[in-house]
Design an enzyme around this catalytic site. Structure first.
Site, PDB file in Angstrom:
ATOM      1  N   TYR A   1      -2.325  -1.097  10.606  1.00  0.00           N
ATOM      2  CA  TYR A   1      -2.229  -1.248   9.153  1.00  0.00           C
ATOM      3  C   TYR A   1      -0.920  -0.641   8.632  1.00  0.00           C
ATOM      4  O   TYR A   1      -0.177  -1.276   7.875  1.00  0.00           O
ATOM      5  CB  TYR A   1      -3.438  -0.560   8.515  1.00  0.00           C
ATOM      6  CG  TYR A   1      -3.576  -0.732   7.016  1.00  0.00           C
ATOM      7  CD1 TYR A   1      -4.266  -1.818   6.485  1.00  0.00           C
ATOM      8  CD2 TYR A   1      -3.047   0.204   6.138  1.00  0.00           C
ATOM      9  CE1 TYR A   1      -4.419  -1.962   5.121  1.00  0.00           C
ATOM     10  CE2 TYR A   1      -3.195   0.061   4.767  1.00  0.00           C
ATOM     11  CZ  TYR A   1      -3.883  -1.020   4.260  1.00  0.00           C
ATOM     12  OH  TYR A   1      -4.024  -1.163   2.903  1.00  0.00           O
TER      13      TYR A   1
ATOM     14  N   SER B   1       0.861  -1.191   0.000  1.00  0.00           N
ATOM     15  CA  SER B   1       0.000   0.000   0.000  1.00  0.00           C
ATOM     16  C   SER B   1       0.889   1.230   0.000  1.00  0.00           C
ATOM     17  O   SER B   1       2.063   1.155   0.396  1.00  0.00           O
ATOM     18  CB  SER B   1      -0.853   0.000   1.273  1.00  0.00           C
ATOM     19  OG  SER B   1      -1.509   1.244   1.449  1.00  0.00           O
TER      20      SER B   1
HETATM   21  P1  NAD Z   1     -11.242  -6.399  -0.043  1.00  0.00           P
HETATM   22  O1  NAD Z   1     -11.852  -6.218   1.301  1.00  0.00           O
HETATM   23  O2  NAD Z   1     -12.068  -6.123  -1.256  1.00  0.00           O
HETATM   24  O3  NAD Z   1     -10.633  -7.870  -0.158  1.00  0.00           O
HETATM   25  C1  NAD Z   1      -9.871  -8.453   0.873  1.00  0.00           C
HETATM   26  C2  NAD Z   1     -10.107  -9.958   0.858  1.00  0.00           C
HETATM   27  O4  NAD Z   1      -9.308 -10.548   1.909  1.00  0.00           O
HETATM   28  C3  NAD Z   1     -11.566 -10.342   1.119  1.00  0.00           C
HETATM   29  O5  NAD Z   1     -12.039 -11.195   0.090  1.00  0.00           O
HETATM   30  C4  NAD Z   1     -11.508 -11.059   2.462  1.00  0.00           C
HETATM   31  O6  NAD Z   1     -12.439 -12.125   2.586  1.00  0.00           O
HETATM   32  C5  NAD Z   1     -10.073 -11.579   2.477  1.00  0.00           C
HETATM   33  N1  NAD Z   1      -9.643 -11.850   3.859  1.00  0.00           N
HETATM   34  C6  NAD Z   1      -9.868 -11.070   4.944  1.00  0.00           C
HETATM   35  N2  NAD Z   1      -9.402 -11.686   6.051  1.00  0.00           N
HETATM   36  C7  NAD Z   1      -8.862 -12.869   5.641  1.00  0.00           C
HETATM   37  C8  NAD Z   1      -8.251 -13.953   6.320  1.00  0.00           C
HETATM   38  N3  NAD Z   1      -8.103 -13.945   7.656  1.00  0.00           N
HETATM   39  N4  NAD Z   1      -7.816 -15.016   5.605  1.00  0.00           N
HETATM   40  C9  NAD Z   1      -7.997 -15.036   4.255  1.00  0.00           C
HETATM   41  N5  NAD Z   1      -8.581 -14.043   3.560  1.00  0.00           N
HETATM   42  C10 NAD Z   1      -9.017 -12.972   4.252  1.00  0.00           C
HETATM   43  O7  NAD Z   1      -9.928  -5.496  -0.022  1.00  0.00           O
HETATM   44  P2  NAD Z   1      -9.051  -4.933  -1.214  1.00  0.00           P
HETATM   45  O8  NAD Z   1      -9.309  -3.469  -1.255  1.00  0.00           O
HETATM   46  O9  NAD Z   1      -9.191  -5.740  -2.450  1.00  0.00           O
HETATM   47  O10 NAD Z   1      -7.594  -5.114  -0.585  1.00  0.00           O
HETATM   48  C11 NAD Z   1      -6.672  -6.109  -0.996  1.00  0.00           C
HETATM   49  C12 NAD Z   1      -5.261  -5.712  -0.536  1.00  0.00           C
HETATM   50  O11 NAD Z   1      -4.915  -4.459  -1.122  1.00  0.00           O
HETATM   51  C13 NAD Z   1      -5.129  -5.510   0.984  1.00  0.00           C
HETATM   52  O12 NAD Z   1      -3.899  -6.015   1.441  1.00  0.00           O
HETATM   53  C14 NAD Z   1      -5.168  -4.013   1.139  1.00  0.00           C
HETATM   54  O13 NAD Z   1      -4.490  -3.591   2.299  1.00  0.00           O
HETATM   55  C15 NAD Z   1      -4.453  -3.579  -0.131  1.00  0.00           C
HETATM   56  N6  NAD Z   1      -4.729  -2.203  -0.544  1.00  0.00           N
HETATM   57  C16 NAD Z   1      -6.012  -1.800  -0.770  1.00  0.00           C
HETATM   58  C17 NAD Z   1      -6.248  -0.490  -1.151  1.00  0.00           C
HETATM   59  C18 NAD Z   1      -7.635   0.039  -1.408  1.00  0.00           C
HETATM   60  O14 NAD Z   1      -7.790   1.271  -1.485  1.00  0.00           O
HETATM   61  N7  NAD Z   1      -8.646  -0.801  -1.577  1.00  0.00           N
HETATM   62  C19 NAD Z   1      -5.169   0.392  -1.298  1.00  0.00           C
HETATM   63  C20 NAD Z   1      -3.876  -0.069  -1.055  1.00  0.00           C
HETATM   64  C21 NAD Z   1      -3.678  -1.372  -0.689  1.00  0.00           C
END
Ligand code: NAD
Length: 246
Positions: free
Chosen positions: A141, A128
């Site tokens: 985080y 991130s």
């Molecule tokens: P999201 O919530 O859409 O997806 C996250 C997924 O992780 C979900 O399907 C959830 O079921 C799964 N998950 C949660 N806990 C879990 C566990 N204990 N074991 C297995 N799976 C688990 O989130 P996203 O936005 O797609 O984020 C994905 C990654 O990208 C994350 O690491 C997040 O920190 C990073 N990220 C997101 C953003 C953003 O703005 N959305 C920005 C930068 C980084």
């Protein structure tokens, strides 16, 4: 059976689904690991709670059982918790560190022999912009994302002589269900239209006031995983819309 196989975590979520889709389009076999896997989603669904240590090794074993090889690991599963330090629940800290930092370590540890065998092993962590800069009230985080960048650098050094590259994709805000829900909530709380919440609250630290699309993150993962990504290792690959330029 494809020539390359990948394991993607958080594969039922916004970014993980897009990454899985893209890798399949590029010819990979994909094990789509999630706490709540989508049976209709891209890839072979595999249920695992990655905050539990053994589940990480089990996911790697499942990939090897299904595909007979493993060339790419994309630790992507993530959660967020927003609270000031004095009120931050200790158990949420533990869960976030387990998922964002310990799970990538355990996945890499279990996958390492297969990545050595691959000849062109890749680990692409979805970190991130918060691996590089902080925001208030996100202590767990931000700490875990900074920590995973340390892991990426260390593994890059260990993999260097074996053709294994390890990188961290560092996006700013991506249009996923998680963020879209935040927009609606913030709009209600602030009494602002959603477009203004986006610009004035969520996207405030970004120079470019636009959300990134999940497919754009998937494009970067595909690049890093492919032959053109060979020279990227031990680095954050920053797609932060100008966030850290300040
Ligand atoms: P999201 O919530 O859409 O997806 C996250 C997924 O992780 C979900 O399907 C959830 O079921 C799964 N998950 C949660 N806990 C879990 C566990 N204990 N074991 C297995 N799976 C688990 O989130 P996203 O936005 O797609 O984020 C994905 C990654 O990208 C994350 O690491 C997040 O920190 C990073 N990220 C997101 C953003 C953003 O703005 N959305 C920005 C930068 C980084």
């Amino acid at each position: 059976m494809s020539e390359r196989a990948a394991l993607v975590t958080g594969a039922a979520g916004g970014i993980g689904r897009a990454v899985s889709q893209r890798l399949i389009a590029d010819g990979y076999d994909v094990l789509a690991v999630d706490l709540k896997p989508d049976p209709d989603g891209p890839g072979v669904p595999f249920q695992a709670d990655l905050t539990e240590a053994e589940a990480n090794a089990a996911a790697v074993r499942a990939a090897l059982d299904h595909f007979g090889r493993l060339d790419l690991v994309v630790p992507n599963a993530g959660i967020q918790h927003v609270a000031p330090i004095g009120e931050f629940p200790v158990e949420r800290w533990d869960t976030i560190v387990a998922l964002l930092l310990t799970s990538p370590f355990l996945l890499a540890r279990a996958a390492w022999p297969a990545l050595l065998e691959s000849g062109a092993g890749r680990i692409v962590v979805i970190a991130s912009a918060h691996a590089l800069a902080a925001s208030p009230y996100k202590s767990a985080y931000v700490s875990a994302k900074h920590g995973v960048l340390g892991l990426v650098k260390t593994l890059a050094l260990e993999g260097a002589e074996h053709g294994i590259t390890v990188t961290a994709v560092c996006p700013a805000y991506v249009r996923t269900p998680l963020v879209e829900k935040q927009i609606a909530d913030q709009a209600r709380v602030h009494g602002l239209p959603e477009e203004e919440v986006l610009e004035q609250v969520i996207l405030a630290p970004q120079a470019v006031k636009q959300l990134i699309e999940p497919s754009e993150v998937a494009d970067v993962v595909a690049f890093l995983a492919g032959p053109a990504g060979r020279t990227f290792t031990g680095v954050p690959v920053t797609m932060d819309q100008g966030w850290t330029a300040r």
